[in-house]
Scaffold this motif. Structure first.
Motif, PDB file in Angstrom:
ATOM      1  N   ASP A  49     -25.934  -8.425 -26.421  1.00  0.00           N
ATOM      2  CA  ASP A  49     -26.686  -8.626 -27.671  1.00  0.00           C
ATOM      3  C   ASP A  49     -27.900  -7.704 -27.723  1.00  0.00           C
ATOM      4  N   GLN A  50     -28.579  -7.554 -26.588  1.00  0.00           N
ATOM      5  CA  GLN A  50     -29.760  -6.689 -26.541  1.00  0.00           C
ATOM      6  C   GLN A  50     -29.351  -5.239 -26.800  1.00  0.00           C
ATOM      7  N   ASN A  51     -28.261  -4.811 -26.159  1.00  0.00           N
ATOM      8  CA  ASN A  51     -27.790  -3.440 -26.339  1.00  0.00           C
ATOM      9  C   ASN A  51     -27.356  -3.195 -27.782  1.00  0.00           C
ATOM     10  N   ASP A  52     -26.683  -4.177 -28.401  1.00  0.00           N
ATOM     11  CA  ASP A  52     -26.279  -4.043 -29.804  1.00  0.00           C
ATOM     12  C   ASP A  52     -27.497  -3.916 -30.709  1.00  0.00           C
ATOM     13  N   LEU A  53     -28.533  -4.715 -30.444  1.00  0.00           N
ATOM     14  CA  LEU A  53     -29.753  -4.659 -31.241  1.00  0.00           C
ATOM     15  C   LEU A  53     -30.403  -3.289 -31.118  1.00  0.00           C
ATOM     16  N   TRP A  54     -30.475  -2.747 -29.897  1.00  0.00           N
ATOM     17  CA  TRP A  54     -31.062  -1.415 -29.696  1.00  0.00           C
ATOM     18  C   TRP A  54     -30.271  -0.349 -30.446  1.00  0.00           C
ATOM     19  N   LYS A  55     -28.945  -0.437 -30.405  1.00  0.00           N
ATOM     20  CA  LYS A  55     -28.102   0.546 -31.108  1.00  0.00           C
ATOM     21  C   LYS A  55     -28.349   0.493 -32.610  1.00  0.00           C
ATOM     22  N   LYS A  56     -28.432  -0.716 -33.179  1.00  0.00           N
ATOM     23  CA  LYS A  56     -28.698  -0.858 -34.618  1.00  0.00           C
ATOM     24  C   LYS A  56     -30.060  -0.277 -34.979  1.00  0.00           C
ATOM     25  N   GLN A  57     -31.066  -0.532 -34.130  1.00  0.00           N
ATOM     26  CA  GLN A  57     -32.405   0.000 -34.399  1.00  0.00           C
ATOM     27  C   GLN A  57     -32.407   1.518 -34.313  1.00  0.00           C
ATOM     28  N   ALA A  58     -31.685   2.069 -33.355  1.00  0.00           N
ATOM     29  CA  ALA A  58     -31.611   3.524 -33.224  1.00  0.00           C
ATOM     30  C   ALA A  58     -30.925   4.141 -34.431  1.00  0.00           C
ATOM     31  N   GLU A  59     -29.834   3.525 -34.909  1.00  0.00           N
ATOM     32  CA  GLU A  59     -29.140   4.030 -36.087  1.00  0.00           C
ATOM     33  C   GLU A  59     -30.038   3.970 -37.318  1.00  0.00           C
ATOM     34  N   THR A  60     -30.780   2.888 -37.459  1.00  0.00           N
ATOM     35  CA  THR A  60     -31.705   2.752 -38.598  1.00  0.00           C
ATOM     36  C   THR A  60     -32.787   3.824 -38.529  1.00  0.00           C
ATOM     37  N   TYR A  61     -33.299   4.065 -37.351  1.00  0.00           N
ATOM     38  CA  TYR A  61     -34.354   5.073 -37.165  1.00  0.00           C
ATOM     39  C   TYR A  61     -33.821   6.476 -37.512  1.00  0.00           C
ATOM     40  N   ARG A  62     -32.631   6.782 -37.059  1.00  0.00           N
ATOM     41  CA  ARG A  62     -32.046   8.101 -37.320  1.00  0.00           C
ATOM     42  C   ARG A  62     -31.736   8.308 -38.799  1.00  0.00           C
ATOM     43  N   ALA A  63     -31.483   7.220 -39.520  1.00  0.00           N
ATOM     44  CA  ALA A  63     -31.133   7.311 -40.931  1.00  0.00           C
ATOM     45  C   ALA A  63     -32.351   7.585 -41.821  1.00  0.00           C
ATOM     46  N   ILE A  64     -33.535   7.423 -41.262  1.00  0.00           N
ATOM     47  CA  ILE A  64     -34.761   7.612 -42.063  1.00  0.00           C
ATOM     48  C   ILE A  64     -35.012   9.076 -42.292  1.00  0.00           C
ATOM     49  N   ARG A 107     -42.106 -10.809 -27.563  1.00  0.00           N
ATOM     50  CA  ARG A 107     -40.982 -10.113 -28.203  1.00  0.00           C
ATOM     51  C   ARG A 107     -39.941 -11.087 -28.734  1.00  0.00           C
ATOM     52  N   ILE A 108     -39.768 -12.212 -28.056  1.00  0.00           N
ATOM     53  CA  ILE A 108     -38.879 -13.253 -28.578  1.00  0.00           C
ATOM     54  C   ILE A 108     -39.456 -13.798 -29.878  1.00  0.00           C
ATOM     55  N   ALA A 109     -40.761 -14.073 -29.892  1.00  0.00           N
ATOM     56  CA  ALA A 109     -41.421 -14.612 -31.086  1.00  0.00           C
ATOM     57  C   ALA A 109     -41.309 -13.661 -32.278  1.00  0.00           C
ATOM     58  N   HIS A 110     -41.292 -12.355 -32.008  1.00  0.00           N
ATOM     59  CA  HIS A 110     -41.187 -11.356 -33.077  1.00  0.00           C
ATOM     60  C   HIS A 110     -39.741 -10.983 -33.396  1.00  0.00           C
ATOM     61  N   GLY A 111     -38.775 -11.601 -32.711  1.00  0.00           N
ATOM     62  CA  GLY A 111     -37.368 -11.328 -32.963  1.00  0.00           C
ATOM     63  C   GLY A 111     -36.866 -10.038 -32.338  1.00  0.00           C
ATOM     64  N   GLU A 112     -37.633  -9.453 -31.433  1.00  0.00           N
ATOM     65  CA  GLU A 112     -37.240  -8.198 -30.790  1.00  0.00           C
ATOM     66  C   GLU A 112     -36.296  -8.418 -29.617  1.00  0.00           C
ATOM     67  N   ILE A 113     -36.283  -9.630 -29.086  1.00  0.00           N
ATOM     68  CA  ILE A 113     -35.345 -10.002 -28.030  1.00  0.00           C
ATOM     69  C   ILE A 113     -34.576 -11.216 -28.536  1.00  0.00           C
ATOM     70  N   VAL A 114     -33.258 -11.108 -28.520  1.00  0.00           N
ATOM     71  CA  VAL A 114     -32.387 -12.167 -29.022  1.00  0.00           C
ATOM     72  C   VAL A 114     -32.084 -13.139 -27.887  1.00  0.00           C
ATOM     73  N   VAL A 115     -32.390 -14.421 -28.096  1.00  0.00           N
ATOM     74  CA  VAL A 115     -32.140 -15.451 -27.094  1.00  0.00           C
ATOM     75  C   VAL A 115     -31.500 -16.673 -27.749  1.00  0.00           C
ATOM     76  N   PHE A 116     -31.015 -17.572 -26.917  1.00  0.00           N
ATOM     77  CA  PHE A 116     -30.477 -18.836 -27.412  1.00  0.00           C
ATOM     78  C   PHE A 116     -30.713 -19.906 -26.358  1.00  0.00           C
ATOM     79  N   LYS A 117     -30.571 -21.157 -26.772  1.00  0.00           N
ATOM     80  CA  LYS A 117     -30.664 -22.305 -25.866  1.00  0.00           C
ATOM     81  C   LYS A 117     -29.415 -23.141 -26.015  1.00  0.00           C
ATOM     82  N   ILE A 118     -29.061 -23.818 -24.943  1.00  0.00           N
ATOM     83  CA  ILE A 118     -27.954 -24.760 -24.972  1.00  0.00           C
ATOM     84  C   ILE A 118     -28.536 -26.108 -25.394  1.00  0.00           C
TER      85      ILE A 118
END
Length: 78
Positions: A63-78, A40-51
């Motif tokens: 960040d994960q919760n924000d990503l889920w909210k954006k995906q839900a809004e996009t899905y509902r808009a279809i 999921r990291i490789a596909h950009g579905e989980i947002v991560v970073f390194k120091i």
């Protein structure tokens, strides 16, 4: 009888702590395997970073919760 190897439990940070440290904590938080997290990291579905200068991955729960909210809004808009 042979004993089966048990996975060592991974301690999650306190509920009010936003930071997940390492693949193990991310997997535990999502309730999926470490291999699934890596995919999921490789596909950009989980947002991560390194120091800089470190190999450990970090993820912010917010960040994960924000990503889920954006995906839900996009899905509902279809």
């Amino acid at each position: 009888m042979m004993e089966t190897a048990r996975a060592k439990p991974v301690a999650l940070p306190a509920p009010d702590c936003d930071l997940l440290t390492g693949i193990e904590q991310v997997a535990q938080w999502y309730g999926i395997t470490e291999g699934q997290v890596r995919a999921r990291i490789a596909h950009g579905e989980i947002v991560v970073f390194k120091i800089a200068g470190r190999n450990t991955i970090y993820a912010l729960k917010s960040d994960q919760n924000d990503l889920w909210k954006k995906q839900a809004e996009t899905y509902r808009a279809i």
